[in-house]
Scaffold this motif. Structure first.
Motif, PDB file in Angstrom:
ATOM      1  N   GLY A  35      65.067  58.944 -22.067  1.00 38.36           N
ATOM      2  CA  GLY A  35      65.495  57.876 -21.183  1.00 38.36           C
ATOM      3  C   GLY A  35      64.398  57.486 -20.218  1.00 38.36           C
ATOM      4  O   GLY A  35      63.368  58.172 -20.107  1.00 38.36           O
ATOM      5  N   MET A  36      64.620  56.370 -19.511  1.00 39.41           N
ATOM      6  CA  MET A  36      63.661  55.894 -18.520  1.00 39.41           C
ATOM      7  C   MET A  36      64.359  55.749 -17.180  1.00 39.41           C
ATOM      8  O   MET A  36      65.496  55.278 -17.100  1.00 39.41           O
ATOM      9  CB  MET A  36      63.089  54.535 -18.937  1.00 39.41           C
ATOM     10  N   VAL A  37      63.681  56.159 -16.117  1.00 38.63           N
ATOM     11  CA  VAL A  37      64.158  55.955 -14.759  1.00 38.63           C
ATOM     12  C   VAL A  37      62.942  55.757 -13.874  1.00 38.63           C
ATOM     13  O   VAL A  37      62.008  56.554 -13.879  1.00 38.63           O
ATOM     14  CB  VAL A  37      65.035  57.140 -14.274  1.00 38.63           C
ATOM     15  N   ASP A  38      62.920  54.631 -13.139  1.00 38.15           N
ATOM     16  CA  ASP A  38      61.788  54.305 -12.254  1.00 38.15           C
ATOM     17  C   ASP A  38      60.454  54.389 -12.986  1.00 38.15           C
ATOM     18  O   ASP A  38      59.471  54.966 -12.500  1.00 38.15           O
ATOM     19  CB  ASP A  38      61.760  55.252 -11.032  1.00 38.15           C
ATOM     20  N   ASN A  39      60.410  53.822 -14.223  1.00 35.83           N
ATOM     21  CA  ASN A  39      59.202  53.801 -15.053  1.00 35.83           C
ATOM     22  C   ASN A  39      58.711  55.199 -15.452  1.00 35.83           C
ATOM     23  O   ASN A  39      57.563  55.373 -15.844  1.00 35.83           O
ATOM     24  CB  ASN A  39      58.055  53.048 -14.345  1.00 35.83           C
ATOM     25  N   ARG A  40      59.575  56.194 -15.346  1.00 38.15           N
ATOM     26  CA  ARG A  40      59.245  57.540 -15.790  1.00 38.15           C
ATOM     27  C   ARG A  40      60.016  57.849 -17.069  1.00 38.15           C
ATOM     28  O   ARG A  40      61.214  57.568 -17.147  1.00 38.15           O
ATOM     29  CB  ARG A  40      59.600  58.577 -14.720  1.00 38.15           C
ATOM     30  N   LYS A  41      59.313  58.437 -18.038  1.00 35.14           N
ATOM     31  CA  LYS A  41      59.963  58.821 -19.291  1.00 35.14           C
ATOM     32  C   LYS A  41      60.509  60.232 -19.141  1.00 35.14           C
ATOM     33  O   LYS A  41      59.788  61.155 -18.746  1.00 35.14           O
ATOM     34  CB  LYS A  41      58.965  58.760 -20.452  1.00 35.14           C
TER      35      LYS A  41
END
Length: 476
Positions: A35-41
């Motif tokens: 998943g992605m959150v705040d451009n972090r994988k």
């Protein structure tokens, strides 16, 4: 597994509010999400029956500022130089130390590459999931746990079963300590990142990397590195010819490079046409089963076995009433292929859609041997058995060879490379009536023994074509 994944997902949203999750990937009790959150994988791993989750955040993409790099390109082989096994290269390019592949040797007391020559790698890149290219990755990861590891999506899926088998074999072998344990294996798989074939990415500031389809096995890639005015192309293992499970390497995909590092497994040979060898193999199998015998095909579990399955299933001449049994690691890898048809050629996907059945082990024509006690049944009537290992060095193929060697109406057909000292090579060089020793027992050879060349490696002509296209200043 699907129900358990649904049960665990709320924990992920609680841990990472706002995360955009992809559908869970299920693999024999292991549940995994990306998943992605705040451009972090983010990658999350769980296990059916357990509420514990393991989270891993991949290094965020660098803000690639202009940096100066010394004009350096230096390569040190840490394994597989003038030999087969433990493929591993240390590449110094600019300020970076990069490792290409981390394989093991198939025999001997020193299975690992010379990792002691590494200082502190910035990046680890893997070409494909054969043991001689990936088998030591958990060891390397435990030595340098912060170094990013990247391969293609297909290689990571295959790596699950290949590294698990590697661990199982190590645990059985009482002569040597296991190279890694289950925890180190799962940690490696959790942190093994992926990049698609054919898309340039920048894992380190200024370093451009591209995976190029290698045509060797599912997921296999050549690796191109570019930093400033220095470039390198490492082929890994490759094949220009199409097979039933891979599309061949296209010369048009290859860029020019300062340095080319190429495999040369068949650098002194010219292959026969693959479709002719395949047709001859099917014809010979058909002759044996029609006269009431069984055929053993000791096969490399990854790639070769699945190609032979498809060749027999789609043949118009192979009898419909003859079962094909698969055993050992062949069975496990075939399951991975069936679960990941998106990595296979369109022809295989079309076959699955048209027949609405699993294209490999359908339990009707192709039957997995799930329990060793069923093995005698597989050779009680005319049949084909495709089993690991391909060189008769271990695995269930040894059992079938011992059972069939002294049957005059049986056959053992080899389909590719056999090491000079392996039982498979010794058997190929023997004549009917001679005695061969397998697993410390003597057998009089009465079965038909032949070799067919279905290699997944290119030949002398293919290697020459690659060199001519890349036009390297330095060739290894």
């Amino acid at each position: 597994d699907q129900n358990w994944a649904a049960r665990l997902e709320p924990q992920i949203y609680e841990h990472y509010p706002g995360i955009k999750l992809q559908a869970a990937i299920l693999s024999k009790g292991i549940v995994e999400w990306e998943g992605m959150v705040d451009n972090r994988k983010i990658r999350v791993q769980g296990e059916s029956g357990s509420t514990a989750l393991t989270f891993h955040e991949f290094t965020p993409k660098f803000n690639c500022l202009v940096e100066t790099h010394p004009d350096i390109l230096r390569v040190t082989p840490l394994g597989a130089a003038r030999s087969i096994g433990a493929s591993c290269l240390r590449v110094e390019i600019g300020n970076y130390e990069i490792v290409l592949d981390a394989g093991t040797r198939p025999k001997g007391s020193n299975p690992l590459p010379a990792f002691e020559h590494l200082e502190n790698p910035n990046l680890i890149l893997i070409t494909h999931a054969h043991q001689d290219h990936i088998g030591a990755l958990p060891v390397l990861h435990s030595m340098f746990p912060t170094a990013p590891m990247i391969c293609t999506p297909g290689t990571r899926e295959i790596a699950r079963v290949m590294l698990s088998d590697c661990l199982k074999v190590q645990q059985i072998n009482e002569d040597f300590e296991p190279l890694f344990d289950e925890t180190e294996l799962q940690q490696t798989l959790l942190q093994l990142d992926t990049q698609p074939i054919g898309v340039e990415f920048e894992p380190l500031p200024g370093l451009k990397v591209r995976f190029i389809n290698a045509g060797h096995i599912v997921g296999a890639a050549c690796i191109h590195l570019q930093l400033g005015n220095k470039s390198l192309l490492y082929t890994g293992d490759y094949n220009l010819a199409n097979s039933r499970t891979t599309e061949g390497l296209k010369l048009t995909d290859l860029p020019q490079a300062d340095m080319l590092i190429t495999e040369a497994t068949y650098g002194a040979s010219v292959h026969s046409k693959r479709n002719e060898q395949e047709s001859e193999l099917v014809a010979n199998i058909t002759q044996v089963v029609q006269r009431g015998g069984s055929v053993l095909i000791p096969a490399f579990a990854l790639g070769r076995a699945q190609e032979i399955i498809l060749a027999l299933k789609t043949s118009s001449t192979f009898p419909d009433n003859i079962p094909i049994y698969i055993d050992g690691l062949v069975r496990a890898v075939t399951d991975v292929f069936a679960d990941n048809l998106q990595f296979l050629p369109r022809s295989v996907q079309n076959l699955a859609n048209a027949s609405r059945t699993e294209p490999f082990a359908d339990n009707i024509k192709v039957i997995p041997i799930s329990d060793p006690s069923y093995r005698p049944l597989a050779i009680a009537k005319p049949s084909v058995i495709i089993a690991s290992s391909g060189m008769l060095t271990g695995g269930p193929s040894v059992y079938y060879a011992q059972a069939l060697l002294e049957r005059e109406n049986a056959a053992i057909f080899f389909s590719g490379y056999t090491d000079e000292e392996s039982p498979g090579r010794l058997l190929q060089e023997m004549k009917t009536g001679e005695v061969v020793t397998i697993d410390q027992k003597d057998y009089t050879v009465k079965a038909t023994v032949k070799k067919f060349n279905l290699s997944a490696h290119t030949d002398r002509a293919g290697i020459g074509s690659v060199i001519a296209k890349v036009k390297p200043r330095h060739l290894v």
